[in-house]
Scaffold this motif. Sequence first.
Motif, mmCIF file in Angstrom:
data_model
loop_
_atom_site.group_PDB
_atom_site.id
_atom_site.type_symbol
_atom_site.label_atom_id
_atom_site.label_comp_id
_atom_site.label_asym_id
_atom_site.label_seq_id
_atom_site.Cartn_x
_atom_site.Cartn_y
_atom_site.Cartn_z
ATOM 1 N N LYS B 102 1.577 10.249 -9.737
ATOM 2 C CA LYS B 102 0.943 9.233 -10.306
ATOM 3 C C LYS B 102 -0.723 9.277 -9.773
ATOM 4 N N LEU B 109 -0.054 9.286 -5.695
ATOM 5 C CA LEU B 109 1.126 9.511 -5.269
ATOM 6 C C LEU B 109 1.484 11.108 -5.514
ATOM 7 N N THR C 78 2.068 -4.529 -1.865
ATOM 8 C CA THR C 78 2.645 -3.579 -1.034
ATOM 9 C C THR C 78 2.308 -2.219 -2.054
ATOM 10 N N THR C 79 1.910 -1.191 -1.426
ATOM 11 C CA THR C 79 1.732 0.209 -1.974
ATOM 12 C C THR C 79 3.016 0.974 -1.751
ATOM 13 N N GLU C 80 3.633 0.841 -0.599
ATOM 14 C CA GLU C 80 4.640 1.630 0.036
ATOM 15 C C GLU C 80 5.224 1.054 1.143
ATOM 16 N N PHE C 81 6.829 1.330 1.396
ATOM 17 C CA PHE C 81 7.270 0.822 2.621
ATOM 18 C C PHE C 81 8.504 1.793 2.847
ATOM 19 N N LYS C 82 8.854 1.743 4.038
ATOM 20 C CA LYS C 82 9.951 2.929 4.477
ATOM 21 C C LYS C 82 10.929 1.600 5.461
ATOM 22 N N ILE D 83 10.117 3.703 -0.298
ATOM 23 C CA ILE D 83 9.592 3.662 -1.932
ATOM 24 C C ILE D 83 7.928 3.466 -2.150
ATOM 25 N N ASN D 84 7.556 4.266 -2.940
ATOM 26 C CA ASN D 84 6.204 4.164 -3.215
ATOM 27 C C ASN D 84 6.127 3.286 -4.558
ATOM 28 N N LEU D 85 5.466 2.106 -4.597
ATOM 29 C CA LEU D 85 5.121 1.459 -5.748
ATOM 30 C C LEU D 85 3.912 1.614 -6.452
ATOM 31 N N VAL D 86 3.945 2.378 -7.665
ATOM 32 C CA VAL D 86 2.583 2.975 -8.246
ATOM 33 C C VAL D 86 2.055 2.075 -9.448
ATOM 34 N N ALA D 87 2.767 0.965 -9.755
ATOM 35 C CA ALA D 87 2.184 0.178 -11.023
ATOM 36 C C ALA D 87 3.140 -1.281 -10.856
#
Lengths: 143, 143, 143, 143
Positions: B102, B109, C78-82, D83-87
Motif C-alpha cells: 500500500k 507498506l 496507530t499505524t502498526e503494532f507488534k 499488524i500494519n494498519l493502512v487505512a
Amino acid sequence: MAFEQRIRSSFAKQGLMSTIGASLTLVQSGVVEIELKPKSAISQQHGFVHAGAVSAIADTAAGYAALTQMPAGRGVLTTEFKINLVAPAVGDVIIARGKVIKAGRTLTLAQSEVFAEKDGQRKLIALLTATLMSIEGRDGISD
Amino acid sequence: MAFEQRIRSSFAKQGLMSTIGASLTLVQSGVVEIELKPKSAISQQHGFVHAGAVSAIADTAAGYAALTQMPAGRGVLTTEFKINLVAPAVGDVIIARGKVIKAGRTLTLAQSEVFAEKDGQRKLIALLTATLMSIEGRDGISD
Amino acid sequence: MAFEQRIRSSFAKQGLMSTIGASLTLVQSGVVEIELKPKSAISQQHGFVHAGAVSAIADTAAGYAALTQMPAGRGVLTTEFKINLVAPAVGDVIIARGKVIKAGRTLTLAQSEVFAEKDGQRKLIALLTATLMSIEGRDGISD
Amino acid sequence: MAFEQRIRSSFAKQGLMSTIGASLTLVQSGVVEIELKPKSAISQQHGFVHAGAVSAIADTAAGYAALTQMPAGRGVLTTEFKINLVAPAVGDVIIARGKVIKAGRTLTLAQSEVFAEKDGQRKLIALLTATLMSIEGRDGISD
C-alpha cells in the motif's frame, strides 16, 4: 562464567560480525552488548549506518542475551524480530544492548535498545524485540 | 525507466550491500529483487547466512520497491520492519523480493519474501513487512 | 492537566473499551494505564483473555501515552503494532501500561507492558511496541 | 472436514468473538475468514472500527488457519503478531482472511489480510503476520 566463554566462542564464529566490524563488549547473565563503528562499508545510501547492520547487531545481542540463560549445549535461533528505527544511525559508535524479557523453555523474548554515542552522549536510535528459540540436538546446533 | 536508474544509483551508494556481496537483480514498478550468495563472511555461528544479512537485503528490497512509487527527489527511510525467519538461510543463492502492499503519501507498506534457491528449487525462508517513510528536502535526502 | 481531560473524553468515545469493560486508570505525561477484568465475554477458546482484548488495551494505552505529548487539536492513529504474548492472560485483573519511547513530529514510538495481577502479584504477560501517527485537520480527527 | 467442525466448535467458545459480533464465514485447509460488522460498540474515538477489534479477528483467522493444519488434539496459541494498519476500518463489513505461510512442527507462520468492503468493493485496510504455537497435552488445551 561458563556462558561468557561459550558466547565469546560463538560470536567469533559469526562471519558477519567480523565482516561489519562488530565487537562483543559485554556479556552478563541476561544482558549482552555489541558495538559497531560507523564507516562507509556498512552505510546505506544517505551515509547513515544501514538498518540491516543495526538490525544485525541488535538481533545478535538479543540472541546471546537469551543464550546466557539456556542450559549448556543448547543452541539459539531467532524466529522473528521487529525493529523500530527512531533516528538515523550516526555517531562515534553504535551500541546494541540486548536483554532478556522472559525466558521460557522453548521460546525466549528479548529486547535490544540501540544507541548512537557521539561526544560521550547516548541517544536511542532503535528498539528491537525478538523471539529466540532454544534448539537441542538438531543438526549439531549447540550455540 | 527513470526510477530504475535512480534506484540503481542509490543501491550503488549502499556500502553495506557491496560489503556483504548483494546484487540488485530486478527493478520494476513496485517490485525489487536483491540477491546474495551464501559465504562464510556473512554467516552466523551455525554457518547459515546471518539473520542480519537476510534482513538487510529484505529491508533494502522493500525500501526500493517503495521508492519506485515515490515522486523523483523523494528519499526513503525505513521506520520499522518485522521479519519472521521460517527456515535456515542455506542454498546456492538467497533472493529477497520486495513489493509494495500500500503506497501512501507519507507512509508506504511493503513486504519482502526471501527465498533460498538450491539446485533450481526455491523455498521460502523469511517474510518481512516494513513501513517506509517518504522524505522530502531533509538533510539532502533524495533517494 | 489539559491532556488528562482530553484523553478521558476520548477514551469515553471508544465503544470497544466500554464493550470489553476496560477502565482508564492512569493518565500522566507519557504514561497511560488501562485495566481489564477477565470474564468469559472477552475470552478465547481456552478461557484465557483473548489476545485481541489484550492487544486492544495495550494499543490504546500506547496511543494515549503518545497523545499526552502531542499538541492540543492533534489526533492519534496507530499505524502498526507488534505484540509478543509471553504467558496466558489469566488473573484478577489485566493491566496495560503504555509509555512513550520516542516522540517525534509525525511518528511516535510507544511501548506497552501488559501484566496479569493475581493475589497482588504482577506478572508480565505481553509486550507491545507501536508506531503512532499524529494527525492534524484530517476528517475532523482531533483526539 | 474434521478440522472444520473442530474450528467451528472452538470459535463458538471464544467469548470475545461473540461479544464483538464476529462470524466465522470460511474454513478451508490453510485458510480461514472471519467477518465483523462495524458498529459503535466496537469503535475507537473517531468512529472507525478499533484496531483492537481488527486485530482480534485477524489474529483469530490466522490462528485457526494454522489449526487446520495441525493434528487433531493439538491446541493453538499465538506467541506474537504484528499488524500494519493502512487505512481506516470503515465500510459495510470488515473481513479478515487468514492463511498459512509456513506450517512447522512447533511454530507456524500465518498471515491475515483485512479488507473493508463497501458497496461490494474490497479495500485492504490491514496486514497481520503471526506466529502460532502448537500445544499438546498442556493444561487440557486441545483447540
